[in-house]
Design a protein around this motif. Structure first.
Motif, PDB file in Angstrom:
ATOM      1  N   UNK A 240       0.836  -1.202   0.000  1.00 14.02           N
ATOM      2  CA  UNK A 240       0.000   0.000   0.000  1.00 14.02           C
ATOM      3  C   UNK A 240       0.870   1.252   0.000  1.00 14.02           C
ATOM      4  N   UNK A 241       2.007   1.211   0.688  1.00 14.33           N
ATOM      5  CA  UNK A 241       2.892   2.372   0.778  1.00 14.33           C
ATOM      6  C   UNK A 241       3.364   2.840  -0.582  1.00 14.33           C
ATOM      7  N   UNK A 242       3.855   1.929  -1.399  1.00 14.87           N
ATOM      8  CA  UNK A 242       4.470   2.366  -2.650  1.00 14.87           C
ATOM      9  C   UNK A 242       4.046   1.619  -3.896  1.00 14.87           C
ATOM     10  N   UNK A 243       3.143   0.639  -3.753  1.00 11.11           N
ATOM     11  CA  UNK A 243       2.684  -0.183  -4.875  1.00 11.11           C
ATOM     12  C   UNK A 243       3.853  -0.774  -5.670  1.00 11.11           C
ATOM     13  N   UNK A 244       4.856  -1.243  -4.905  1.00 11.41           N
ATOM     14  CA  UNK A 244       6.035  -1.800  -5.557  1.00 11.41           C
ATOM     15  C   UNK A 244       5.837  -3.281  -5.856  1.00 11.41           C
ATOM     16  N   UNK A 245       6.372  -3.706  -6.990  1.00  8.42           N
ATOM     17  CA  UNK A 245       6.211  -5.091  -7.439  1.00  8.42           C
ATOM     18  C   UNK A 245       6.810  -6.079  -6.431  1.00  8.42           C
ATOM     19  N   UNK A 246       7.898  -5.680  -5.779  1.00  6.61           N
ATOM     20  CA  UNK A 246       8.539  -6.546  -4.790  1.00  6.61           C
ATOM     21  C   UNK A 246       7.545  -6.998  -3.727  1.00  6.61           C
ATOM     22  N   UNK A 247       6.756  -6.057  -3.222  1.00 11.01           N
ATOM     23  CA  UNK A 247       5.832  -6.386  -2.144  1.00 11.01           C
ATOM     24  C   UNK A 247       4.574  -7.070  -2.661  1.00 11.01           C
ATOM     25  N   UNK A 248       4.179  -6.753  -3.855  1.00 17.06           N
ATOM     26  CA  UNK A 248       3.059  -7.482  -4.473  1.00 17.06           C
ATOM     27  C   UNK A 248       3.415  -8.964  -4.583  1.00 17.06           C
ATOM     28  N   UNK A 249       4.633  -9.240  -5.037  1.00 16.97           N
ATOM     29  CA  UNK A 249       5.081 -10.624  -5.184  1.00 16.97           C
ATOM     30  C   UNK A 249       5.110 -11.331  -3.835  1.00 16.97           C
ATOM     31  N   UNK A 250       5.592 -10.631  -2.805  1.00 18.34           N
ATOM     32  CA  UNK A 250       5.640 -11.250  -1.486  1.00 18.34           C
ATOM     33  C   UNK A 250       4.244 -11.532  -0.938  1.00 18.34           C
ATOM     34  N   UNK A 251       3.321 -10.617  -1.153  1.00 19.03           N
ATOM     35  CA  UNK A 251       1.937 -10.856  -0.722  1.00 19.03           C
ATOM     36  C   UNK A 251       1.378 -12.094  -1.415  1.00 19.03           C
ATOM     37  N   UNK A 252       1.616 -12.204  -2.703  1.00 16.66           N
ATOM     38  CA  UNK A 252       1.112 -13.366  -3.448  1.00 16.66           C
ATOM     39  C   UNK A 252       1.718 -14.668  -2.914  1.00 16.66           C
ATOM     40  N   UNK A 253       3.029 -14.669  -2.663  1.00 18.10           N
ATOM     41  CA  UNK A 253       3.690 -15.897  -2.191  1.00 18.10           C
ATOM     42  C   UNK A 253       3.209 -16.288  -0.797  1.00 18.10           C
ATOM     43  N   UNK A 254       3.150 -15.305   0.096  1.00 16.25           N
ATOM     44  CA  UNK A 254       2.706 -15.589   1.450  1.00 16.25           C
ATOM     45  C   UNK A 254       1.259 -16.069   1.468  1.00 16.25           C
ATOM     46  N   UNK A 255       0.428 -15.462   0.645  1.00 20.07           N
ATOM     47  CA  UNK A 255      -0.978 -15.852   0.571  1.00 20.07           C
ATOM     48  C   UNK A 255      -1.137 -17.259   0.006  1.00 20.07           C
ATOM     49  N   UNK A 256      -0.391 -17.560  -1.047  1.00 18.06           N
ATOM     50  CA  UNK A 256      -0.488 -18.886  -1.663  1.00 18.06           C
ATOM     51  C   UNK A 256      -0.070 -19.968  -0.674  1.00 18.06           C
ATOM     52  N   UNK A 290      -5.606 -12.535   8.307  1.00 21.52           N
ATOM     53  CA  UNK A 290      -5.471 -12.770   6.863  1.00 21.52           C
ATOM     54  C   UNK A 290      -6.647 -12.184   6.107  1.00 21.52           C
ATOM     55  N   UNK A 291      -7.846 -12.350   6.645  1.00 26.51           N
ATOM     56  CA  UNK A 291      -9.053 -11.846   5.989  1.00 26.51           C
ATOM     57  C   UNK A 291      -8.976 -10.340   5.788  1.00 26.51           C
ATOM     58  N   UNK A 292      -8.603  -9.615   6.843  1.00 29.47           N
ATOM     59  CA  UNK A 292      -8.473  -8.167   6.725  1.00 29.47           C
ATOM     60  C   UNK A 292      -7.377  -7.795   5.727  1.00 29.47           C
ATOM     61  N   UNK A 293      -6.265  -8.537   5.759  1.00 26.76           N
ATOM     62  CA  UNK A 293      -5.171  -8.263   4.813  1.00 26.76           C
ATOM     63  C   UNK A 293      -5.636  -8.463   3.374  1.00 26.76           C
ATOM     64  N   UNK A 294      -6.428  -9.505   3.124  1.00 29.29           N
ATOM     65  CA  UNK A 294      -6.934  -9.765   1.772  1.00 29.29           C
ATOM     66  C   UNK A 294      -7.798  -8.597   1.293  1.00 29.29           C
ATOM     67  N   UNK A 295      -8.693  -8.116   2.157  1.00 33.11           N
ATOM     68  CA  UNK A 295      -9.538  -6.979   1.780  1.00 33.11           C
ATOM     69  C   UNK A 295      -8.686  -5.763   1.429  1.00 33.11           C
ATOM     70  N   UNK A 296      -7.676  -5.484   2.255  1.00 33.75           N
ATOM     71  CA  UNK A 296      -6.869  -4.283   2.037  1.00 33.75           C
ATOM     72  C   UNK A 296      -6.005  -4.397   0.785  1.00 33.75           C
ATOM     73  N   UNK A 297      -5.499  -5.588   0.529  1.00 37.01           N
ATOM     74  CA  UNK A 297      -4.708  -5.782  -0.683  1.00 37.01           C
ATOM     75  C   UNK A 297      -5.581  -5.606  -1.917  1.00 37.01           C
ATOM     76  N   UNK A 298      -6.760  -6.187  -1.902  1.00 37.31           N
ATOM     77  CA  UNK A 298      -7.676  -6.055  -3.039  1.00 37.31           C
ATOM     78  C   UNK A 298      -8.006  -4.585  -3.287  1.00 37.31           C
ATOM     79  N   UNK A 299      -8.236  -3.830  -2.220  1.00 36.52           N
ATOM     80  CA  UNK A 299      -8.589  -2.423  -2.377  1.00 36.52           C
ATOM     81  C   UNK A 299      -7.442  -1.602  -2.949  1.00 36.52           C
ATOM     82  N   UNK A 300      -6.201  -2.060  -2.750  1.00 40.48           N
ATOM     83  CA  UNK A 300      -5.034  -1.323  -3.234  1.00 40.48           C
ATOM     84  C   UNK A 300      -4.725  -1.615  -4.705  1.00 40.48           C
ATOM     85  N   UNK A 301      -5.361  -2.627  -5.272  1.00 42.63           N
ATOM     86  CA  UNK A 301      -5.110  -3.004  -6.667  1.00 42.63           C
ATOM     87  C   UNK A 301      -6.046  -2.243  -7.598  1.00 42.63           C
ATOM     88  N   UNK A 302      -5.628  -2.086  -8.831  1.00 45.69           N
ATOM     89  CA  UNK A 302      -6.460  -1.375  -9.806  1.00 45.69           C
ATOM     90  C   UNK A 302      -7.699  -2.207 -10.142  1.00 45.69           C
TER      91      UNK A 302
END
Length: 374
Positions: A240-256, A290-302
């Protein structure tokens, strides 16, 4: 189906109102002393009142109820009890002041605009620098040789710095949060999404040396469920801070990894590596985080990002489980809101108990679900 879901969510809010008013009555009846004790975990369905790292979550729960109900009572009660946390603002070698002050004074300032809250939260954010070691990670002073360990809790505590940066624009807060998050994630998050609870570090260089488990000790391959969701939630805040690909990738890996290691109903065992055993004790608080994190990640995506709908749907699925009868208190005498929150095991050793952070994140997830629907 939608009407049923809305009805269940309203029932949870109504239950939270009843339970919280009982807690407020109990607190008001306690003899006054120099130390204010707030709800921590339940024992046989009754909240134990403690002065703990988690005390900010009760204040945060009051703020969430204010948002969900519009009732000013909860703002007033938060103001009444928040002072019990203030003495920690100068304890900079205790990184959990991030937990204590983000969910109380920082969140309170965002909602009320009270300058006194802003001042105190920023004092705590400044004190948090005292936890930062030359290697860039935060000291875990509750462990023997705490200066030699990076812990997954840091991914949550640095949110106080992210808030301070948002409020002041001062780069030192942003830089500290980024440095700590990068070093902690490099040490504790593997590329396959597996997380360690702690890592012994070279305190001068930040080089990782040896993993260590404190709360999940089933085996050397254990993954502490709540710690994993701390990491996931923190990674979302960094995205959310910077919409950097590095953190998007980490969110995806941790979630998976997380979703591949939950029980059949979508709630994890206290150790993710035990979730294939349906009789293993659950940690519903981890699912709420995790549920709250999923909502917040979704809201940060286009809006046109395919992950947006995917994460929103997963959040909705998990929330529907958490508000079901299986995870509701067994009766009006139980003082918690979300049951089957089972760690730390040395404190909660039976199914059916609650923790204040589990209750808080359930309400936070409910809040974000209503934001999505509005």
């Amino acid at each position: 189906m939608l009407e049923i879901t809305v009805s269940l969510r309203n029932e949870v809010i109504d239950r939270a109102v009843r339970q919280t008013r009982r807690q407020l009555d109990k607190l008001a009846s306690m003899p006054l002393s120099g130390e204010i004790r707030l709800p921590y975990v339940t024992n046989n369905g009754r909240y134990m009142l403690e002065d703990k790292w988690s005390s900010g979550f009760f204040i945060g729960l009051l703020y969430r109820l204010s948002q969900l109900t519009g009732d000013p009572l909860y703002m007033e009660e938060a103001d009444r009890w928040i002072g019990g946390i203030e003495p920690y603002k100068k304890q900079g070698d205790y990184q959990d002041i991030g937990f204590l002050f983000y969910y109380s004074y920082a969140f309170g300032y965002d909602l009320t605009g009270k300058e006194a809250y802003r001042t105190i939260a920023l004092e705590a954010a400044d004190s948090l620098f005292d936890s930062r070691l030359p290697g860039g990670y935060l000291e875990c002073n509750w462990l023997p040789e705490g200066k030699r360990y990076a812990g997954v809790d840091s991914m949550m505590n640095i949110r106080l710095w992210l808030w301070a940066y948002r409020i002041t624009g001062e780069e030192r807060y942003r830089a500290a949060a980024i440095e700590s998050a990068q070093i902690t994630s490099a040490a504790l998050m593997r590329e396959d999404g597996f997380t360690y609870e702690y890592m012994r570090m070279d305190s001068l260089t930040g080089a990782p040396e040896q993993p260590y488990n404190k709360n999940a000790k089933f085996s050397s391959a254990s993954v502490w469920a709540r710690g994993h969701t701390w990491a996931l939630y923190g990674a979302v805040q960094m995205y959310v801070l910077g919409h950097e690909e590095e953190w998007r990738t980490k969110v995806e890996r941790l979630s998976a990894f997380y979703l591949a290691h939950v029980c059949s109903d979508g709630v994890p065992a206290w150790d993710l590596m035990l979730s294939h055993q349906e009789t293993a004790m659950r940690d519903a608080s981890a699912a709420a985080i995790a549920c709250s994190a999923f909502y917040q990640f979704a809201a940060a995506l286009s809006p046109d990002d395919p992950l947006r709908q995917q994460f929103r749907q997963e959040a909705e699925r998990v929330l529907d489980v958490l508000i079901s009868a299986e995870y509701a208190p067994p009766g009006p005498e139980h003082e918690g809101l979300l049951v089957h929150a089972s760690t730390p095991l040395h404190v909660v050793q039976a199914a059916g108990e609650s923790q204040i952070w589990g209750d808080y994140f359930l309400l936070e997830a409910l809040y974000y679900s209503l934001e999505v629907g509005s």
